[in-house]
Write a protein that holds these residues in place. Structure first.
Motif, PDB file in Angstrom:
ATOM      1  N   GLY A 127       0.822  -1.203   0.000  1.00 47.85           N
ATOM      2  CA  GLY A 127       0.000   0.000   0.000  1.00 47.85           C
ATOM      3  C   GLY A 127       0.854   1.249   0.000  1.00 47.85           C
ATOM      4  N   PRO A 128       0.213   2.413   0.146  1.00 44.46           N
ATOM      5  CA  PRO A 128       0.942   3.693   0.054  1.00 44.46           C
ATOM      6  C   PRO A 128       2.066   3.829   1.077  1.00 44.46           C
ATOM      7  N   ASN A 129       1.881   3.289   2.289  1.00 42.77           N
ATOM      8  CA  ASN A 129       2.884   3.448   3.340  1.00 42.77           C
ATOM      9  C   ASN A 129       3.549   2.124   3.697  1.00 42.77           C
ATOM     10  N   SER A 130       3.653   1.222   2.744  1.00 42.91           N
ATOM     11  CA  SER A 130       4.240  -0.089   3.006  1.00 42.91           C
ATOM     12  C   SER A 130       5.760  -0.041   2.945  1.00 42.91           C
ATOM     13  N   LEU A 131       6.383  -0.944   3.673  1.00 40.79           N
ATOM     14  CA  LEU A 131       7.805  -1.192   3.532  1.00 40.79           C
ATOM     15  C   LEU A 131       8.049  -1.831   2.169  1.00 40.79           C
ATOM     16  N   SER A 132       9.019  -1.324   1.421  1.00 40.18           N
ATOM     17  CA  SER A 132       9.304  -1.864   0.098  1.00 40.18           C
ATOM     18  C   SER A 132       9.721  -3.327   0.205  1.00 40.18           C
ATOM     19  N   THR A 133       9.241  -4.152  -0.725  1.00 42.96           N
ATOM     20  CA  THR A 133       9.624  -5.562  -0.744  1.00 42.96           C
ATOM     21  C   THR A 133      10.995  -5.777  -1.370  1.00 42.96           C
ATOM     22  N   ASP A 134      11.559  -4.769  -1.994  1.00 42.50           N
ATOM     23  CA  ASP A 134      12.876  -4.881  -2.617  1.00 42.50           C
ATOM     24  C   ASP A 134      13.982  -4.779  -1.574  1.00 42.50           C
ATOM     25  N   ALA A 135      15.157  -5.286  -1.923  1.00 42.25           N
ATOM     26  CA  ALA A 135      16.324  -5.080  -1.081  1.00 42.25           C
ATOM     27  C   ALA A 135      16.663  -3.587  -1.053  1.00 42.25           C
ATOM     28  N   GLU A 136      17.063  -3.091   0.124  1.00 45.24           N
ATOM     29  CA  GLU A 136      17.366  -1.666   0.293  1.00 45.24           C
ATOM     30  C   GLU A 136      18.570  -1.489   1.200  1.00 45.24           C
ATOM     31  N   LYS A 137      19.201  -0.322   1.080  1.00 42.71           N
ATOM     32  CA  LYS A 137      20.268   0.074   1.981  1.00 42.71           C
ATOM     33  C   LYS A 137      19.920   1.410   2.620  1.00 42.71           C
TER      34      LYS A 137
ATOM     35  N   GLU B 183      24.920  19.659  17.065  1.00 46.72           N
ATOM     36  CA  GLU B 183      24.995  18.338  16.440  1.00 46.72           C
ATOM     37  C   GLU B 183      24.871  18.467  14.925  1.00 46.72           C
ATOM     38  N   VAL B 184      25.586  17.614  14.209  1.00 47.82           N
ATOM     39  CA  VAL B 184      25.473  17.473  12.758  1.00 47.82           C
ATOM     40  C   VAL B 184      24.888  16.098  12.468  1.00 47.82           C
ATOM     41  N   ILE B 185      23.905  16.042  11.560  1.00 46.77           N
ATOM     42  CA  ILE B 185      23.240  14.792  11.227  1.00 46.77           C
ATOM     43  C   ILE B 185      23.040  14.689   9.721  1.00 46.77           C
ATOM     44  N   GLN B 186      22.959  13.464   9.221  1.00 44.93           N
ATOM     45  CA  GLN B 186      22.555  13.215   7.850  1.00 44.93           C
ATOM     46  C   GLN B 186      22.224  11.730   7.710  1.00 44.93           C
ATOM     47  N   GLY B 187      21.505  11.367   6.650  1.00 43.26           N
ATOM     48  CA  GLY B 187      21.216   9.958   6.430  1.00 43.26           C
ATOM     49  C   GLY B 187      20.059   9.741   5.473  1.00 43.26           C
ATOM     50  N   VAL B 188      19.875   8.482   5.104  1.00 43.91           N
ATOM     51  CA  VAL B 188      18.799   8.045   4.209  1.00 43.91           C
ATOM     52  C   VAL B 188      18.125   6.836   4.838  1.00 43.91           C
ATOM     53  N   PRO B 189      16.795   6.840   5.004  1.00 43.18           N
ATOM     54  CA  PRO B 189      16.100   5.740   5.667  1.00 43.18           C
ATOM     55  C   PRO B 189      15.708   4.639   4.690  1.00 43.18           C
ATOM     56  N   LEU B 190      15.258   3.522   5.229  1.00 43.02           N
ATOM     57  CA  LEU B 190      14.625   2.478   4.437  1.00 43.02           C
ATOM     58  C   LEU B 190      13.209   2.905   4.085  1.00 43.02           C
ATOM     59  N   SER B 191      12.809   2.775   2.827  1.00 44.08           N
ATOM     60  CA  SER B 191      11.424   2.985   2.378  1.00 44.08           C
ATOM     61  C   SER B 191      10.834   4.309   2.849  1.00 44.08           C
ATOM     62  N   ASN B 192      11.642   5.376   2.812  1.00 49.03           N
ATOM     63  CA  ASN B 192      11.152   6.689   3.253  1.00 49.03           C
ATOM     64  C   ASN B 192      10.608   6.666   4.675  1.00 49.03           C
ATOM     65  N   LEU B 193      11.144   5.771   5.492  1.00 50.50           N
ATOM     66  CA  LEU B 193      10.769   5.619   6.902  1.00 50.50           C
ATOM     67  C   LEU B 193       9.340   5.081   7.076  1.00 50.50           C
ATOM     68  N   GLN B 194       8.825   4.396   6.083  1.00 47.85           N
ATOM     69  CA  GLN B 194       7.460   3.864   6.143  1.00 47.85           C
ATOM     70  C   GLN B 194       7.482   2.337   6.221  1.00 47.85           C
ATOM     71  N   GLY B 195       6.408   1.777   6.770  1.00 48.59           N
ATOM     72  CA  GLY B 195       6.186   0.353   6.690  1.00 48.59           C
ATOM     73  C   GLY B 195       6.495  -0.457   7.925  1.00 48.59           C
ATOM     74  N   LEU B 196       6.862   0.192   9.044  1.00 48.72           N
ATOM     75  CA  LEU B 196       7.123  -0.529  10.284  1.00 48.72           C
ATOM     76  C   LEU B 196       6.551   0.250  11.468  1.00 48.72           C
ATOM     77  N   GLY B 197       5.985  -0.479  12.420  1.00 47.56           N
ATOM     78  CA  GLY B 197       5.579   0.165  13.656  1.00 47.56           C
ATOM     79  C   GLY B 197       6.774   0.674  14.427  1.00 47.56           C
ATOM     80  N   SER B 198       7.852  -0.117  14.434  1.00 47.34           N
ATOM     81  CA  SER B 198       9.097   0.267  15.081  1.00 47.34           C
ATOM     82  C   SER B 198      10.210   0.268  14.039  1.00 47.34           C
ATOM     83  N   PRO B 199      10.555   1.423  13.451  1.00 48.45           N
ATOM     84  CA  PRO B 199      11.629   1.481  12.456  1.00 48.45           C
ATOM     85  C   PRO B 199      12.948   0.943  12.997  1.00 48.45           C
TER      86      PRO B 199
END
Length: 479
Positions: A93-103, A128-144
């Motif tokens: 669905g729209p907010n699902s965790l992608s089924t593809d492999a991701e980094k 503080e300095v921060i940066q990063g890229v999440p899995l699946s735009n941070l969607q698809g898990l109750g607990s990322p």
């Protein structure tokens, strides 16, 4: 605690921007590389008698001891890399965790600066300095899967100020303890009976819901539900911080904490609403320290209540039935209360082994506002130091947790409703279950390299998807 701009994570980045980011990352890690190179040997340090909390609860100095410095500067840097393997799903669905492999990756670098303004009065600042890229735009898990991703605003480095606060301690006698310097803690002595006021900008969980073994993704477990009670939707901006004050009374083995903090203007928003009389988060926590078999332990009971402009799941369902379409909490937002509680026990079983259990409950009638989409959570974990195999600076962590949703939240998702993090378009409900294990290898007195594994059953509470496997590496340094 979410990403400020999800669109920043879409699409490939030009080679020039990648090169600039890589160069910034190298420059940020130069102090770590220099510290490692300066070590005379990669020898093991003696094992600590217990596992400390990396970002300690403000545990307050009443007065400086003789020759105690009035200023302290400490630094940390953490890089986390994760890979999710492909998995099967009956639908997405729209907010699902992608089924593809991701980094995915995150990087953070923090300065912990402390200044004693007067006996019992301390000022702390944490750029503080921060940066990063999440899995699946941070969607698809109750607990990322990465607790550091909650602070990230995008794939370009961002400088911000998560903490700026004053701590005032009044000693009330009962004997005294010495306090070693640590992150956001000046060395000195403190009365065993004391009153502590903390005011300014910081995270609610800097004071409430502490855990010596499971509280910091930079050195312990990574899944979000390990950072605090899963249903504890404490008020915060999208990076996890807010303004407010807490008052703590410590009497020997007992502690009582209360606090009120500013809420965000909107669900998972960065801007805060400073009308604290109308919109706020309140909490009260009782703690008792004890010893069993000569080993220390702590019991904590937490109650919390928020007033925010939120959509109720039942109202969203009613609205969709009257007007058509799928339920959407954005259509029915209004001032509402939400509340919950948490029970917590941590216990050292020996000098090298610690265990903990947590249970959290939230009423689950309104949308998630600041933390994760969890309304019931039970978890148990172990932290084992490596002294028994000759690696006293190493740590093994084992965690099992089970997260759930309220009945009305389940109904909302089953009818196609979306949360900020989850929403598969339909729902075959089962509790989300996570097992996490990590091994932290001490490279030198200032640096640790960790391998992490997470196995997730029923991602986003949906038995029609998964299971999911996530592998991670973490490099963490402290100076």
């Amino acid at each position: 605690m979410t990403l400020v701009d999800r669109e920043a994570f879409g699409g490939p980045h030009p080679a020039r921007r990648r090169a600039r980011r890589a160069w910034r990352l190298v420059v940020a890690w130069l102090p770590l590389l220099g510290a490692i190179a300066a070590q005379p040997a990669w020898a093991q340090s003696p094992a600590p008698t217990s596992t400390p909390t990396p970002t300690p609860t403000p545990a307050d100095t009443d007065r400086p001891s003789q020759n105690a410095p009035n200023f302290d500067a400490r630094f940390q840097a953490t890089y986390i890399w994760q890979r999710k393997t492909a998995f099967a799903a009956a639908y997405s669905g729209p907010n699902s965790l992608s089924t593809d492999a991701e980094k995915s990756y995150t990087f953070s670098a923090t300065a912990y600066l402390g200044l004693r303004l007067a006996p019992g009065t301390e000022l702390y600042v944490n750029p503080e300095v921060i940066q990063g890229v999440p899995l699946s735009n941070l969607q698809g898990l109750g607990s990322p899967t990465n607790g550091e991703i909650q602070k990230v605003a995008g794939s370009n480095p961002k400088l911000y100020l998560p903490r700026l606060f004053v701590r005032q301690t009044w000693g009330l006698g009962g004997g005294s303890d010495s306090v070693d310097a640590a992150q956001n803690q000046l060395s000195g002595t403190r009365d065993k009976r004391r009153l502590v006021l903390t005011a300014g900008k910081f995270a609610v969980t800097d004071v409430f819901d502490a855990n010596a073994y499971s509280h910091d993704a930079r050195s312990q477990f990574m899944t979000w539900a390990s950072l605090a009670q899963g249903p504890y939707d404490f008020v915060a901006d999208s990076q996890g911080y807010t303004w407010g004050a807490s008052l703590e009374y410590v009497h020997d083995d007992w502690a009582l904490r209360v606090g009120r903090f500013v809420a965000a203007q909107e669900s998972n928003g960065q801007s805060l609403n400073f009308a604290i009389g109308r919109y706020h988060g309140d909490q009260i926590e009782v703690e008792h320290a004890h010893r069993i078999g000569g080993q220390p332990g702590v019991v904590r009971v937490l109650f919390w209540s928020n007033r925010e402009s939120m959509g109720r799941f039942a109202d969203a369902i009613d609205y969709a039935q009257r007007h058509g379409g799928v339920p959407d909490v954005a259509n029915v937002r209004a001032p509402h209360h939400k509340h919950g509680y948490g029970l917590h026990l941590e216990q050292a079983l020996s000098d090298d082994v610690g265990a903990f259990v947590r249970y959290g409950w939230g009423d689950g009638q309104t949308e998630t506002y600041s933390f994760e989409e969890v309304e019931r959570s039970a978890q148990a974990g172990l932290s084992i130091k490596g002294a028994s195999w000759g690696r006293g600076g190493d740590t093994v962590g084992l965690l099992a947790l089970r997260n759930g949703l309220s009945a009305i939240h389940q109904r909302y998702l089953a009818q196609g409703g979306l949360g900020f993090f989850i929403g598969d378009g339909r729902l075959n409900y089962r509790p989300e279950q996570i097992v996490e294990a990590y091994y932290s290898y001490k490279l030198c007195p200032q640096a640790w390299l960790s391998a992490d594994y997470q196995h997730i059953v029923n991602p986003a509470y949906n038995a029609d998807r998964g299971p999911v496997n996530v592998y991670g590496l973490r490099l963490h340094a402290e100076f």
